[in-house]
Design a protein around this motif. Structure first.
Motif, mmCIF file in Angstrom:
data_model
loop_
_atom_site.group_PDB
_atom_site.id
_atom_site.type_symbol
_atom_site.label_atom_id
_atom_site.label_comp_id
_atom_site.label_asym_id
_atom_site.label_seq_id
_atom_site.Cartn_x
_atom_site.Cartn_y
_atom_site.Cartn_z
ATOM 1 N N ASN A 188 0.815 -1.211 0.000
ATOM 2 C CA ASN A 188 0.000 0.000 0.000
ATOM 3 C C ASN A 188 0.853 1.267 0.000
ATOM 4 O O ASN A 188 0.361 2.341 0.350
ATOM 5 C CB ASN A 188 -0.898 0.023 1.234
ATOM 6 C CG ASN A 188 -1.840 -1.152 1.250
ATOM 7 O OD1 ASN A 188 -2.311 -1.584 0.203
ATOM 8 N ND2 ASN A 188 -2.094 -1.701 2.435
ATOM 9 N N ARG A 207 -0.422 4.664 -0.685
ATOM 10 C CA ARG A 207 -1.538 5.225 0.083
ATOM 11 C C ARG A 207 -1.174 5.488 1.538
ATOM 12 O O ARG A 207 -2.010 5.924 2.321
ATOM 13 C CB ARG A 207 -2.725 4.257 0.012
ATOM 14 C CG ARG A 207 -3.339 4.164 -1.396
ATOM 15 C CD ARG A 207 -4.690 3.481 -1.343
ATOM 16 N NE ARG A 207 -4.568 2.042 -1.135
ATOM 17 C CZ ARG A 207 -5.357 1.336 -0.320
ATOM 18 N NH1 ARG A 207 -6.297 1.938 0.376
ATOM 19 N NH2 ARG A 207 -5.199 0.034 -0.196
ATOM 20 N N GLU A 252 -11.677 10.010 4.443
ATOM 21 C CA GLU A 252 -10.648 9.531 3.510
ATOM 22 C C GLU A 252 -9.752 8.458 4.124
ATOM 23 O O GLU A 252 -9.056 7.735 3.421
ATOM 24 C CB GLU A 252 -9.732 10.695 3.084
ATOM 25 C CG GLU A 252 -10.384 11.749 2.226
ATOM 26 C CD GLU A 252 -11.018 12.870 3.048
ATOM 27 O OE1 GLU A 252 -11.170 12.684 4.287
ATOM 28 O OE2 GLU A 252 -11.340 13.914 2.458
ATOM 29 N N GLU A 300 -8.639 5.126 5.715
ATOM 30 C CA GLU A 300 -9.116 3.750 5.794
ATOM 31 C C GLU A 300 -8.665 3.113 7.094
ATOM 32 O O GLU A 300 -9.389 2.354 7.730
ATOM 33 C CB GLU A 300 -8.576 2.964 4.600
ATOM 34 C CG GLU A 300 -9.077 1.541 4.535
ATOM 35 C CD GLU A 300 -8.586 0.844 3.268
ATOM 36 O OE1 GLU A 300 -8.751 1.434 2.171
ATOM 37 O OE2 GLU A 300 -8.038 -0.258 3.374
ATOM 38 N N LYS A 303 -7.976 5.866 1.755
ATOM 39 C CA LYS A 303 -8.792 5.018 0.895
ATOM 40 C C LYS A 303 -8.325 5.171 -0.548
ATOM 41 O O LYS A 303 -7.713 6.176 -0.912
ATOM 42 C CB LYS A 303 -10.263 5.417 1.017
ATOM 43 C CG LYS A 303 -10.855 4.922 2.326
ATOM 44 C CD LYS A 303 -12.313 5.265 2.457
ATOM 45 C CE LYS A 303 -12.795 4.819 3.823
ATOM 46 N NZ LYS A 303 -13.904 5.644 4.309
ATOM 47 N N LYS A 304 -8.682 4.197 -1.370
ATOM 48 C CA LYS A 304 -8.100 4.136 -2.723
ATOM 49 C C LYS A 304 -8.315 5.400 -3.552
ATOM 50 O O LYS A 304 -7.448 5.826 -4.279
ATOM 51 C CB LYS A 304 -8.645 2.924 -3.483
ATOM 52 C CG LYS A 304 -7.922 1.650 -3.092
ATOM 53 C CD LYS A 304 -7.942 0.604 -4.175
ATOM 54 C CE LYS A 304 -7.018 -0.563 -3.861
ATOM 55 N NZ LYS A 304 -7.657 -1.645 -3.105
ATOM 56 N N ASP A 305 -9.505 5.998 -3.439
ATOM 57 C CA ASP A 305 -9.777 7.155 -4.297
ATOM 58 C C ASP A 305 -9.593 8.484 -3.559
ATOM 59 O O ASP A 305 -10.111 9.509 -3.967
ATOM 60 C CB ASP A 305 -11.191 7.049 -4.885
ATOM 61 C CG ASP A 305 -12.201 6.725 -3.803
ATOM 62 O OD1 ASP A 305 -11.759 6.577 -2.642
ATOM 63 O OD2 ASP A 305 -13.395 6.602 -4.111
ATOM 64 N N SER A 306 -8.859 8.457 -2.456
ATOM 65 C CA SER A 306 -8.698 9.695 -1.686
ATOM 66 C C SER A 306 -7.347 10.332 -1.938
ATOM 67 O O SER A 306 -6.395 9.657 -2.328
ATOM 68 C CB SER A 306 -8.824 9.400 -0.192
ATOM 69 O OG SER A 306 -10.083 8.871 0.055
ATOM 70 N N TYR A 307 -7.308 11.627 -1.696
ATOM 71 C CA TYR A 307 -6.068 12.351 -1.941
ATOM 72 C C TYR A 307 -5.546 12.983 -0.670
ATOM 73 O O TYR A 307 -6.310 13.421 0.193
ATOM 74 C CB TYR A 307 -6.283 13.420 -3.005
ATOM 75 C CG TYR A 307 -6.623 12.822 -4.348
ATOM 76 C CD1 TYR A 307 -5.623 12.273 -5.143
ATOM 77 C CD2 TYR A 307 -7.943 12.765 -4.781
ATOM 78 C CE1 TYR A 307 -5.924 11.697 -6.353
ATOM 79 C CE2 TYR A 307 -8.252 12.192 -5.996
ATOM 80 C CZ TYR A 307 -7.239 11.660 -6.790
ATOM 81 O OH TYR A 307 -7.542 11.079 -7.976
ATOM 82 N N SER A 362 -6.921 16.545 0.121
ATOM 83 C CA SER A 362 -8.230 16.738 0.741
ATOM 84 C C SER A 362 -8.153 16.509 2.244
ATOM 85 O O SER A 362 -8.911 17.090 3.015
ATOM 86 C CB SER A 362 -9.274 15.837 0.081
ATOM 87 O OG SER A 362 -8.982 14.489 0.347
#
Lengths: 220, 789
Positions: B53, B56, B91, B93, B227-231, B234
């Motif tokens: 990961n 991330r 955001e 995980e 999480k996968k689609d988080s930046y 943000s």
């Protein structure tokens, strides 16, 4: 075959033009054997180089088989020169790092002749010049006459239409010189056009026409 | 065709041995240097990229802004930030946190093992990071207090061939741990290499919730998994309000503000770790030098190639007559230079293998030759070599192939004199690099010698420093010290919370006139500390020994007084958990590395945590060995079996500058190589110059010239080049060294002598080379050179 119209060659140094060739008008037919004669500095070699496409004239027109050489680009010139013209020099000019065999091979490589054909031609010419035993020697292992023999062999290996020889026997003793001249004569009889530059009256007689140069002019 | 080129190239290579040797050695060394630099860069960039990961995972770092102090950025923070982030940020995980790793003394079967880098973490550690388990369950092995997972090598050290699972080991603090897991050691390129991970819950089972709160101890690292689609962005946008509501609004009144941000896991090593700055400097400096070495080798190649072109011209002419197009000649020479470089690359492989130990010493790693042979490195090295082939081969090939055959065949080209030729420019550049590198080497050595010799303001000779370990020893240090002092050869001894090597800890203090606390370095030391380290007192008095009266008194250093602008600090007060009166001022001493100026310091004789950590024993030098064994005996009678861990202060100080001394060695070595390559180039050019001027020399000699005159004639040009090179090299070297020195608070003077020395050195050596060959040629009988013409 060759037509020179008003060919001139000069060098400019500090705005002063030094002429090497002036107003050269010359026509050479296929199958001729021409001897160019004249004193040192008359422009013989320059003329030969221009005909051989190693040098470009300052002015004038040059037609080779009716094609305008003076208008050709470098690539076209290179094609024409490598496929139709063979050279023999007084200093032999073999490549020191290559063996006899490899020296003979080099022009064929530049002509992109296929491997099988190439091997065949080299074998044939080695045989014709009696050099099979010497094929793996380097130039510095050969005598001057032998070197010039290789140089002649190299000049004709690509079956050129025209052979340009710049004092081919100048560095050889008379026996060797005669041998080379005989070979050239034979080639001429077989249809190759030959232009040689020479100081030697006797050698000049091998040709069927003599052109005399003096101070860049052709003597009539 | 290619075969024909290759043959010519190979025969040329073998025939011109000196030139082949100069070129191959230059390129081989250059390629070798580039391989190591590439590996160094690649290895450092690859840190922690093996985690599944990795992209991330982020570390939470916090900038502390405290009024009156410098901002302070650290990922070490209080523990609740992780759980709070998981709760507040959609955001996130998952998160994990651990208490910063420390050495622990672990006891099994009455044997004590000192295990470095033991952390306390939660099970989620194994969710975030890719750790391979050999035995045990990663999702539960740290669920309960007093559990520990060990790395394979640690487990092997303690248990040998026994199965460690379920075994009980005890620690110094009388805690017992059950071994619940064994995992593979982390790879070398990881910032998270722990020998043991104990359960987080162990730390706090007996402590009330306070220490776990937002104002608890700063001892924890927190990592979050997005999480996968988080930046990252943000999350960071929400930090200000998050930090405000959780902590900043309570601290605003005392002028403290914390700002959090995220550090990408893969960037931590190169951007945010303790060594990041030094690492970047090293990468930059050594990349430049490797580039220089390659450049010098290329210049040699180009110059020698061009110098030889007079001889090669004939071949080019003939080839053109035989029908070679310019393109063909170009290919031929590129083949030729490529062959040279391929041979050099092969030599470089052996060279790299030979130089590997040096590289390992520099990096502190144990790379094997196989480590160097990784695909990425091979590809990038091949690319570099390919580029080299093209660039080094192209220029000379381009020039040589452009010659008109008619001109070359008749007579060789002459170099027009008096023109600024490319060759001249290249040689000047070569000299400039050499001179600049020599200047830098001299000045770097100067600075590092200066640091080594500099008076630090305390006595560093013959000081043995012992770590106090175990409850008993820490409690009974007084009796231990008394025993130590009885040993013949021991002069003095003192306990303290730190030693003046790597700097002291800092805390918030509010001196008189200050509303808010400011961060000030502090060391807890008993009164004998000053005597043991021979630190003079400027005004006031030392602590009274064994007196409770001074337990709230402070000593400060001169830097402290200066910072406060206090003419007479004695009697002034400082607040921290009560009022403390200053009783004396000590002379400034360097308690941190010389990269930093001496900072304000407070000395107390009342350790906040109630314990001292070190005892420094000053001994007389001659009795060293017997004294140490006596000291060990005393130590053992207080240690309950813990082995004695000791260092010499002067040696520890050397270690602080270990990276620097390795840097110095590598730099010197590289500079030396570069200069040798440059000189080889000069040698080659001289040989050619002499070769070409043989006839001129002979004619001049025949006309009556003296050898000295001839030598002067030829060396004149080289001298001009060297002078030009100095004009370029001096400012460049000065600029570089200024930048490098900016990192030190204490610097040696930039000596003008180094510049002169470098210039003179290069000048003299080149002149010797040049003169040697010219004189050799000039001494020859002129007829020798003339008769072959």
């Amino acid at each position: 075959m060759i037509k020179l119209i008003n060919i001139e060659k000069y060098y400019t140094n500090k705005l002063i033009k030094t002429y090497v060739l002036r107003n050269i008008e010359l026509e050479i037919k296929e199958g001729e054997f021409i001897s160019v004669m004249g004193p040192s500095g008359a422009g013989k070699s320059t003329l030969l180089n221009i005909i051989g496409m190693l040098d470009t004239p300052s002015n004038g027109e040059y037609y080779f088989y009716n094609e305008p050489v003076h208008k050709m680009n470098e690539k076209k010139l290179n094609e024409l020169h490598k496929n139709h013209i063979g050279f023999v020099f007084q200093q032999y000019h073999l490549i020191d790092e290559l063996t006899v065999y490899e020296n003979l091979e080099t022009p064929l490589l530049y002509q992109k002749v296929k491997t099988d054909q190439r091997k065949g031609r080299i074998a044939e010419i080695l045989d014709r010049f009696n050099m099979v035993a010497k094929k793996d020697l380097f130039p510095n292992q050969l005598s001057g006459g032998q070197q010039q023999l290789v140089a002649v062999a190299r000049a004709i290996i690509g079956n050129p239409k025209l052979i340009l020889a710049d004092e081919p026997t100048g560095n050889l003793h008379s026996g060797q010189g005669r041998e080379i001249m005989q070979i050239l004569k034979k080639l001429n009889e077989d249809g190759t056009t030959i232009i040689q530059v020479t100081h030697n009256e006797e050698n000049a007689k091998y040709g069927n026409r003599i052109i005399k140069l003096a101070d860049g002019w052709i003597e009539k | 065709m290619f075969e024909n080129y290759l043959k010519t190239a190979l025969r040329n290579l073998l025939q011109k041995k000196i030139f082949s040797l100069i070129n191959i050695s230059g390129f081989a060394i250059g390629i070798c240097a580039v391989v190591f630099i590439l590996h160094y860069v690649q290895f450092n960039l690859s840190y922690d990229d093996y985690h599944q990961n990795a992209d991330r995972i982020f570390r939470v770092s916090v900038v502390s802004q405290i009024k009156g102090s410098d901002d302070f950025d650290s990922p070490v923070f209080t523990p609740p930030i992780g759980p709070a982030m998981l709760k507040d940020f959609p955001e996130i995980e998952n998160y994990t946190r651990y208490r910063t790793a420390r050495p622990e003394n672990l006891i099994y079967n009455n044997n004590t093992y000192k295990i470095e880098d033991v952390a306390f973490a939660e099970n989620t550690f194994f969710n975030l990071f890719s750790v391979e388990f050999i035995s045990g369950n990663p999702s539960s092995c740290l669920s309960a207090p007093n559990q520990i997972a060990l790395s394979k090598s640690t487990a092997g050290k303690i248990f040998g061939s026994e199965n460690p699972i379920g075994k009980i080991i005890s620690a110094e603090n009388n805690e017992n741990y059950t071994v619940t897991g064994v995992y593979e050691d982390a790879p070398k390129n990881s910032e998270l290499r722990f020998n043991g991970i104990a359960s987080f819950k162990t730390l706090y089972k007996n402590v009330n919730g306070n220490a776990m709160g937002w104002n608890g101890g700063h001892q924890y690292m927190t990592y979050v998994l997005l999480k996968k689609d988080s930046y990252k962005k943000s999350v960071e946008e929400k930090f200000p309000s998050f930090m405000w509501s959780n902590i900043n609004k309570y601290f605003e009144g005392i002028g403290v503000k914390y700002s959090a941000y995220l550090q990408p896991l893969k960037d931590i090593h190169t951007e945010y770790s303790e060594n990041a700055k030094g690492l970047k400097t090293n990468i930059m400096i050594f990349s430049i030098i490797a580039l220089f070495i390659i450049l010098l080798a290329c210049i040699n190649f180009i110059n020698l190639f061009m110098a030889r072109s007079i001889k090669r011209n004939k071949e080019i002419g003939i080839r053109k007559v035989l029908g070679a197009h310019r393109k063909d000649i170009l290919y031929q020479f590129i083949t030729e230079s490529s062959l040279l470089i391929v041979v050099s690359a092969a030599v470089a492989v052996f060279l790299s293998a030979a130089a590997l130990p040096v590289y390992n010493r520099f990096t502190g790693q144990e790379f094997t030759f196989l480590n160097l042979l990784n695909i990425k490195l091979i590809i990038s090295a091949l690319l570099a070599v390919g580029l080299l082939c093209l660039s080094a081969g192209f220029y000379p090939s381009f020039v040589l192939s452009s010659f008109q055959p008619a001109q070359i065949i008749k007579k060789p080209l002459f170099n027009r004199p008096g023109k600024i030729t490319l060759k001249g420019a290249l040689v000047v550049f070569q000299f400039a690099i050499s001179i600049a590198l020599i200047i830098c080497t001299l000045l770097i050595n100067n600075q590092l010698d200066y640091i080594k010799e500099k008076e630090l303001g305390f006595d560093k000779e013959n000081q043995i420093c012992i770590s106090l370990s175990g409850r008993r020893m820490k409690a009974e240090y007084g009796s231990m010290k008394a025993e130590m002092l009885k040993i013949k050869g021991v002069v003095n001894a003192a306990v303290s919370s730190g030693i003046p090597v790597n700097g002291f800890t800092s805390n918030g203090y509010s001196p008189e006139g200050f509303q808010n606390p400011i961060m000030i370095n502090v060391v807890d030391a008993e009164p004998d500390f000053l005597k043991t380290y021979n630190i003079p007192l400027i005004t006031g008095r030392n602590f009274f020994p064994e007196s409770l009266a001074d337990k709230d008194a402070y000593l400060v250093n001169e830097a402290f007084a200066r910072k406060m602008n206090w003419k007479d600090p004695v009697g002034k007060e400082i607040e921290r958990n009560g009022i403390h009166t200053i009783i004396g001022v000590v002379k400034d001493f360097n308690f941190a590395s010389l990269h930093d100026r001496i900072a304000p310091l407070i000395i107390t004789c009342n350790p906040e945590m109630g314990e001292y950590d070190y005892m420094t024993v000053k001994i007389k030098s001659p009795e060293l060995i017997s004294v140490i064994s006596s000291i060990r005996n005393v130590y053992n009678s207080f240690s309950d079996g813990m082995p004695m861990d000791y260092t010499f202060i002067d040696e520890s100080l050397q270690k602080v500058y270990e990276q620097e001394s390795i840097f110095r060695e590598i730099f010197t070595c590289f500079a030396f190589i570069a200069v040798v390559i440059a000189l080889l180039g000069i040698l080659g050019l001289t040989l050619f110059a002499v070769e070409r001027k043989k006839k001129e020399i002979a004619i001049r000699k025949a006309l009556g010239a003296k050898i000295a005159g001839i030598t002067l004639l030829i060396s004149k040009q080289f001298s001009l080049w060297i002078i030009l090179a100095n004009i370029i090299a001096w400012p460049a070297a000065y600029y570089f060294i200024k930048k490098w020195l900016a990192d030190y608070a204490y610097t040696a003077e930039i000596s003008f002598l180094s510049f002169i020395l470098a210039a003179a050195g290069v000048f003299v050596i080149s002149l010797i080379i040049i003169c040697f060959y010219i004189i050799r040629a000039a001494i020859n009988n002129p007829v020798e050179s003339l008769k072959y013409e």
